[in-house]
Motif scaffolding. Structure first.
Motif, PDB file in Angstrom:
ATOM      1  N   ARG A  82       0.882  -1.078  -0.106  1.00  0.00           N
ATOM      2  CA  ARG A  82       0.041   0.016  -0.088  1.00  0.00           C
ATOM      3  C   ARG A  82       1.102   1.188   0.049  1.00  0.00           C
ATOM      4  O   ARG A  82       0.297   2.343   0.134  1.00  0.00           O
ATOM      5  N   GLU A 108      -6.746   5.143   0.477  1.00  0.00           N
ATOM      6  CA  GLU A 108      -7.190   5.786   1.808  1.00  0.00           C
ATOM      7  C   GLU A 108      -7.231   7.292   1.860  1.00  0.00           C
ATOM      8  O   GLU A 108      -7.508   7.797   2.795  1.00  0.00           O
ATOM      9  N   GLU A 143      -6.908   0.060  -3.342  1.00  0.00           N
ATOM     10  CA  GLU A 143      -8.029   0.997  -2.808  1.00  0.00           C
ATOM     11  C   GLU A 143      -7.221   1.933  -2.060  1.00  0.00           C
ATOM     12  O   GLU A 143      -6.419   1.879  -1.200  1.00  0.00           O
ATOM     13  N   ARG A 201     -14.059   8.319  -3.092  1.00  0.00           N
ATOM     14  CA  ARG A 201     -14.728   6.861  -2.836  1.00  0.00           C
ATOM     15  C   ARG A 201     -15.753   6.665  -3.850  1.00  0.00           C
ATOM     16  O   ARG A 201     -15.997   5.489  -4.208  1.00  0.00           O
ATOM     17  N   LYS A 243     -15.091   0.467 -10.443  1.00  0.00           N
ATOM     18  CA  LYS A 243     -15.113  -0.881 -10.386  1.00  0.00           C
ATOM     19  C   LYS A 243     -16.221  -1.510 -11.228  1.00  0.00           C
ATOM     20  O   LYS A 243     -16.314  -2.536 -11.529  1.00  0.00           O
ATOM     21  N   VAL A 296     -13.884   5.562  -6.956  1.00  0.00           N
ATOM     22  CA  VAL A 296     -13.472   4.551  -6.968  1.00  0.00           C
ATOM     23  C   VAL A 296     -14.588   3.218  -7.129  1.00  0.00           C
ATOM     24  O   VAL A 296     -14.326   2.364  -7.899  1.00  0.00           O
ATOM     25  N   GLU A 297     -15.958   3.352  -6.579  1.00  0.00           N
ATOM     26  CA  GLU A 297     -16.823   2.503  -6.864  1.00  0.00           C
ATOM     27  C   GLU A 297     -17.429   2.641  -8.322  1.00  0.00           C
ATOM     28  O   GLU A 297     -17.796   1.576  -8.905  1.00  0.00           O
TER      29      GLU A 297
END
Length: 508
Positions: free
Chosen positions: A231, A423, A421, A404, A411, A407-408
């Motif tokens: 990471r 942070e 993923e 966020r 996907k 990111v979704e």
């Protein structure tokens, strides 16, 4: 001009020295004021009012040689007319990248904050230099107040600090300060006779650490880069091993630099564990939170920097996530015994006189490596006064929520692949065009994929639709790094970003 000179000389009390008439001002104030007024109107219309307009281009791309001709860069013996200068102002704005555009995602700064912008207008007009209270009374008090508040968010009971021209300079300050604490004689005696000094930092650290080691005479070979996990976080056990190795080699470890928000992946080093190792070995802990430090103002996300209160120094750039305007960068130091001043003071008698009629402790310029210094804290202060801490917190929370969301969405879409993923606000991903989707993940696939991001970047810039950064990293081929910062960015801009990449790459 000759007639005017004769008229001046005929006036009563006209004084001529070395062929120069000394009576009256040389500058035409009325013409200057008119130019400022008209230029400000252009700035208002072409920059500020268009800042959140997604129908505008992010950039008007021109090749360097073409742009040289458009701008007419040559300086001449005679000055240009006001109309020509105003046109130059328009051209400069037209061909510059609009970093306040909602679809500028290229760097770790973006957007426009109106309060910090007004603060910059004020300081540019006043043209102050922040070194003594007598020439910058307001701005020195503002800087003191801002530093005190930032220190509270770090979790220190007391401390010191100074605003610098960039996070790279803050990191250099910290490195030099740590070295001075380790061997105070270096200020007078220099490098001769010192042991081999060694410092430790993550292999994901900012490149300014190498630059600082080179600039300060420590040497880049004496920067030990500590392995990171998948990471991008420094592995504490590896740090321990490297400290012990340095001691066995006869070297003198003096500093560990942890990173809170790495440049590419947005990783946060485990500060608590690193601090424990520093305390065990008597090492100065500096945290480069230039990018990630602004998460401290968010009650939801401040956990990312858990343990930062154990640091000896912190770099934090409000010009990034908080939009304070470039440049706005602070170095904060836990020591409150005057260590900054002891390290950097040169006691210039013509500037820092000790027999002034006011409290000379407010003459803080002697703890800076600069003499002239901009009042960068003021733009952060005025913005903070306008928004309050809750307003700053909202900016951080919204930026990370939008990241966020992106990111979704990644996907869900065919052809998009996340590296990891995130942070923080860094979203790293590949776009795999239709022609490569059925290939196996072998060397040929990665070689071809490596060429995709640069082509898409060229197309988006020439179209002017958006700007998005890409890079190879730690053995991985070119991928996009999208960064959410600006409050003007919306969910629609996240959707547009993915749609536009697909559109630009449909034939690849």
């Amino acid at each position: 001009a000759g007639i005017c000179k004769q008229e001046m000389l005929q006036k009563k009390n006209a004084v001529l020295v070395d062929g120069v008439i000394l009576n009256g001002p040389i500058m035409d104030s009325k013409a200057g004021e008119k130019f400022v007024e008209e230029a400000c109107k252009i700035i208002m219309e072409e920059v500020i009012q268009k800042a959140d307009d997604v129908t505008e281009k992010v950039c008007e791309w021109q090749a360097p040689e073409t742009l040289k001709q458009i701008l007419d860069l040559e300086m001449r013996d005679t000055g240009e007319s006001h109309q020509k200068l105003l046109q130059l102002c328009r051209d400069v704005i037209k061909y510059s990248v609009k970093t306040s555009h909602p679809r500028f995602f290229n760097q770790l700064y973006a957007g426009i904050d109106y309060y910090s912008l007004v603060a910059r207008f004020i300081t540019e007009a006043l043209n102050p230099s922040v070194y003594t209270y007598e020439v910058s009374p307001v701005f020195l008090l503002v800087e003191e107040a801002v530093i005190k508040k930032m220190i509270e968010f770090i979790g220190w009971e007391e401390g010191d600090g100074i605003f610098n021209p960039g996070g790279s300079v803050s990191n250099m300050y910290a490195m030099n300060l740590a070295r001075y604490k380790f061997c105070p004689d270096i200020k007078e005696k220099g490098l001769s006779g010192l042991p081999r000094l060694v410092l430790f930092t993550s292999e994901e650290c900012h490149y300014s650490m190498k630059k600082a080691a080179s600039f300060l005479g420590i040497g880049t070979e004496n920067v030990y880069f500590i392995k990171t996990d998948d990471r991008g976080k420094m592995i504490p056990e590896e740090l321990e091993k490297q400290v012990q190795r340095a001691r066995k080699e006869g070297s003198a470890p003096f500093l560990v630099c942890a990173t809170a928000g790495t440049t590419v992946l947005g990783a946060f080093d485990p500060l608590d564990k690193i601090a424990a190792i520093c305390e065990k070995h008597g090492l100065w802990l500096h945290v480069d939170a230039s990018w990630g430090g602004s998460a401290l103002v968010s009650r939801k996300h401040c956990r990312l920097l858990h343990g930062i209160h154990r640091a000896d120094s912190v770099a934090w750039n409000p010009h990034k996530m908080l939009l304070a305007g470039i440049q706005c960068c602070a170095l904060l130091v836990k020591d409150n015994s005057g260590l900054l001043k002891k390290c950097y003071s040169a006691k210039a008698a013509y500037l820092f006189q000790q027999d002034k009629f006011y409290d000379v402790s407010y003459d803080t310029g002697d703890k800076s490596i600069q003499c002239s210094r901009r009042p960068d804290a003021f733009k952060f202060w005025l913005m903070w006064k306008a928004l309050g801490t809750t307003g700053l917190e909202e900016r951080v929370n919204r930026a990370l929520a939008l990241a966020r969301y992106l990111v979704e969405e990644i996907k869900k879409r065919e052809g998009f692949r996340l590296l990891l993923e995130p942070e923080y606000a860094n979203v790293c991903f590949w776009y795999i065009p239709p022609s490569l989707r059925k290939m196996e993940d072998g060397p040929e696939f990665w070689q071809k994929l490596h060429q995709i991001a640069p082509i898409i970047k060229e197309r988006m810039m020439k179209k002017g639709s958006m700007m998005l950064g890409y890079q190879p990293h730690q053995g991985k081929v070119n991928f996009f790094r999208q960064v959410v910062i600006s409050p003007h960015v919306s969910r629609e801009d996240m959707d547009f970003l993915l749609d536009e990449i697909e559109l630009l790459a449909k034939d690849l």
